[in-house]
Every structure is written in structure tokens, then in C-alpha cells.
Design a protein around this motif. Structure first.
Motif, short mmCIF file in Angstrom:
data_model
loop_
_atom_site.label_atom_id
_atom_site.label_comp_id
_atom_site.label_asym_id
_atom_site.label_seq_id
_atom_site.Cartn_x
_atom_site.Cartn_y
_atom_site.Cartn_z
N HIS A 1 -8.72 -2.66 -3.83
CA HIS A 1 -8.00 -2.90 -2.57
C HIS A 1 -8.52 -1.96 -1.49
O HIS A 1 -8.78 -0.78 -1.74
N ARG A 2 -8.68 -2.50 -0.29
CA ARG A 2 -9.21 -1.70 0.82
C ARG A 2 -8.33 -0.50 1.16
O ARG A 2 -8.81 0.51 1.66
N GLN A 3 -7.03 -0.61 0.92
CA GLN A 3 -6.11 0.47 1.25
C GLN A 3 -5.75 1.32 0.04
O GLN A 3 -4.85 2.16 0.11
N LYS A 4 -6.46 1.14 -1.06
CA LYS A 4 -6.21 1.92 -2.26
C LYS A 4 -6.71 3.35 -2.06
O LYS A 4 -7.82 3.58 -1.56
N HIS A 5 -5.89 4.33 -2.45
CA HIS A 5 -6.30 5.73 -2.41
C HIS A 5 -6.84 6.09 -3.80
O HIS A 5 -6.07 6.27 -4.75
N PHE B 1 -1.66 -4.43 -5.78
CA PHE B 1 -1.61 -3.04 -6.23
C PHE B 1 -1.05 -2.91 -7.65
O PHE B 1 -0.59 -1.84 -8.04
N GLU B 2 -1.09 -3.98 -8.42
CA GLU B 2 -0.66 -3.90 -9.81
C GLU B 2 -1.78 -3.37 -10.70
O GLU B 2 -1.53 -2.92 -11.82
N ALA C 1 0.83 -1.21 0.00
CA ALA C 1 0.00 0.00 0.00
C ALA C 1 0.87 1.26 0.00
O ALA C 1 0.59 2.23 -0.72
N LEU C 2 1.93 1.27 0.82
CA LEU C 2 2.82 2.43 0.87
C LEU C 2 3.54 2.64 -0.45
O LEU C 2 3.67 3.76 -0.94
N LEU C 3 4.01 1.55 -1.05
CA LEU C 3 4.72 1.66 -2.33
C LEU C 3 3.78 2.13 -3.44
O LEU C 3 4.17 2.91 -4.32
N GLU D 1 -6.47 -14.49 -11.36
CA GLU D 1 -5.34 -13.65 -11.75
C GLU D 1 -5.64 -12.17 -11.52
O GLU D 1 -4.78 -11.42 -11.03
N ILE D 2 -6.85 -11.73 -11.88
CA ILE D 2 -7.21 -10.33 -11.71
C ILE D 2 -7.26 -9.95 -10.24
O ILE D 2 -6.74 -8.91 -9.83
N CYS D 3 -7.85 -10.79 -9.42
CA CYS D 3 -7.93 -10.50 -7.99
C CYS D 3 -6.53 -10.43 -7.37
O CYS D 3 -6.25 -9.56 -6.54
N ALA D 4 -5.65 -11.34 -7.76
CA ALA D 4 -4.28 -11.32 -7.24
C ALA D 4 -3.56 -10.04 -7.63
O ALA D 4 -2.81 -9.46 -6.82
#
Length: 315
Positions: A288-292, A148-149, A75-77, A140-143
Motif C-alpha cells: 500500500h502506498r500509505q503503508k509505514h 491494510f489486512e 491507513a490511520l487505523l 483476493e491478495i490485492c484487496a
């Protein structure tokens, strides 16, 4: 403000080692020497006062501490990468999207959705606007979203990634099809109610997607309760390949109504009435839950939700 002792580079090294399983393989990915990569891992463990890996010979395997750190590091990266993209080209990158879609949605629904999205942005789109679309199976998409790709995923099957927010989206009808001139189609025409019984379906060659695809998971959930097993089957890597194989008389298939609509309309495939119950599957949006979220991502999600409410699947 507290003085931060960790660096993004250390976290980048940690993620590379976690993914590759060794400092040697990770060093090639992040343009560091093996010794520098190893030193960065050791320094990170020293700063945290935690061991992050179990050592098994030359292999480094994430332990419980490492598994807890990995999603936070990702998430930080991801946030740091967004800052860099904004610095390089603020207008263009604020509008860019990395979209993943499982194959049926990617081939049959996403082009229309993207066209509507771009038309809505109109003159607000920067001249250097770019985006990326990845099409793969649901797993594959979920992974990729979890790592964060990708910014968002549109999937046909259930999501098994605990770090993702999953929102119900469209519903998709699953239909059983065969070649128009096939024996099973002839039997359907001769049956008193034109419905194929289970005993006949069990005798067919079933054309299936690979495990991990949303179509295969939906097919298994809908069919195996009644058929118990596929006595004869052929796996193919895409729904396109399956529908053309079915049209060639290779077997029967259970596919999305979106996928087979063209060949049914052309008279090459026929939808078989069966004694099976009606089959539908729920499609989802995953983030992703931590996606901004950027403004572009918020706009895209709002559009996808609105299009679903207006009956996109029926158009």
C-alpha cells in the motif's frame, strides 16, 4: 498543534459500516450497540460537515465523500494498530509480517523465501516472533493489501487496486501439459515437428483456474488470442488440482513451469510443444502506498528483490 476532533473509534466505526453496509451488521463486528454505532456515524459526519453515506432504506452506501475518506481511515487505523502492537511487545511485533501470496508463489516460492528471511535474521529474531501467511488468488491478495489486512503481497497476475505500489518481480514460464499417455501427447510424438497445431488445441478439454486468479488471467491472455474460446473446459480451484487432473488424463492445462516440474520429472505429465508463441507472465510485489514499513518489511522486500536478481525462479 491543532486540537483533533476526530477519534480513531469514529474512524473504526466508519470503516465497519462501509464494509458491512449497515449499522446493525457493523455493531456486531466492533462490540457496540446499534444505536451507538449509528450515533458515531452521525457525529463523524457532523464533525466533517460531510455526508459520507447514501441512505437506501436500512442500507448505508458509501458516497463520493465516503469513498475518498475510506483509504485515509484505513491507513490511520493500520498505523494505530502498529503502535499498539509495538507497545505490547516491541521486539517481537517489529519483526512480524503479514504476507499474502497468490497460489503458485505461495505454494512453490514463498516457503524458500521465508526460510531465507528467517535465517538472515538469525539471533536477532525475538523468541515470541510470529508471522501470518495468506494464500489466495491475485484479486483476493490485492484487496487484502489495499485494506491494510496484509503488509505485502506477492502476486502472479496484474494488480487492479489503484492504492497499491506495484513492483515487477519474477518472470514465470507458462507451459501446456497433458498426461504422458494421453492422445494429444501421442499426436505430439507423431507430428513431423512434434508441435501441436491450433486446430488440435481447440478440440481439447481445457483445465482452468477460476476467474480472478493470476493463472487464469495469464492463461486467457496467452491462449484466447489464438484459440478464440475454450470450447470445452473444466474450472478447478487450484493449480494443484489442475495438474493432477491433467495427469489423470482429464484434459490439457496451461500452468506455471514451477507447478508442473515435479510431475514432469516423475513422467506423469509431458510438456507439449505447440505452435503458440512462448508464454511468460510477470510476477509483482505489492504494498500500500500509505503503508509505514517496519524494518522487517523492508528487509523482506530487499531479500525478495535480491533473490529474484540471483535467479530464484531457476532454483
Amino acid at each position: 498543534m491543532d486540537v483533533l476532533r476526530l477519534t480513531l473509534r469514529q474512524l473504526q466505526v466508519f470503516v465497519a459500516v462501509a464494509r458491512s453496509g449497515s449499522t446493525t451488521a457493523a455493531s456486531a463486528q466492533i462490540a457496540l450497540s446499534q444505536s451507538a454505532t449509528s450515533a458515531a456515524v452521525n457525529e463523524l459526519e457532523r464533525l466533517l460537515s460531510l455526508k459520507l453515506f447514501d441512505r437506501a432504506g436500512k442500507r448505508l452506501l458509501l458516497n463520493d465523500n465516503g469513498r475518498a475518506l475510506q483509504p485515509r481511515a484505513l491507513a490511520l487505523l493500520d498505523g494505530a494498530a502498529d503502535i499498539e502492537r509495538m507497545a505490547w511487545d516491541g521486539d517481537a511485533q517489529a519483526q512480524s509480517l503479514r504476507i499474502g501470496a497468490s497460489t503458485t508463489i505461495g505454494n512453490y516460492l514463498l516457503p524458500q523465501l521465508l526460510a531465507t528471511h528467517l535465517q538472515a535474521r538469525g539471533a536477532n529474531a525475538a523468541p515470541t516472533w510470529q508471522s501470518r501467511v495468506v494464500i489466495g488468488n491475485t484479486a483476493e491478495i490485492c484487496a487484502a493489501v489495499a485494506a491494510f489486512e496484509l503488509d505485502v503481497g506477492l502476486i502472479e497476475g496484474p494488480c487492479h487496486e489503484p492504492t497499491l505500489d506495484v513492483t515487477a518481480w519474477l518472470r514465470d514460464d507458462m507451459v501446456v501439459v497433458a498426461a504422458t499417455d494421453s492422445e494429444v501427447a501421442r499426436l505430439a510424438g507423431e507430428a513431423p515437428d512434434h508441435r501441436i497445431p491450433l486446430r488440435t488445441l481447440r478440440e481439447q478439454v481445457w483445465l482452468l483456474r477460476e476467474p480472478g486468479s493470476g493463472t487464469r488471467e495469464a492463461t486467457d491472455q496467452s491462449l484466447l488470442t489464438h484459440l478464440r474460446s475454450y470450447r470445452r473446459s473444466i474450472e478447478l480451484g487450484s493449480s494443484e488440482a489442475i495438474k493432477h487432473a491433467a495427469a489423470a488424463g482429464l484434459g490439457v492445462a496451461c500452468l506455471s513451469a514451477w507447478v508442473v516440474a515435479d510431475l514432469v520429472a516423475a513422467g506423469r505429465l509431458v510438456r507439449l510443444a505447440t505452435t503458440l508463441p512462448a508464454m511468460t507472465r510477470q510476477c509483482h510485489l505489492v504494498v500500500h502506498r500509505q503503508k509505514h514499513p517496519t524494518a522487517a518489511l523492508r528487509d523482506f522486500l530487499a531479500l525478495a528483490t535480491a533473490e529474484a536478481g540471483e535467479g530464484m525462479a531457476a532454483r
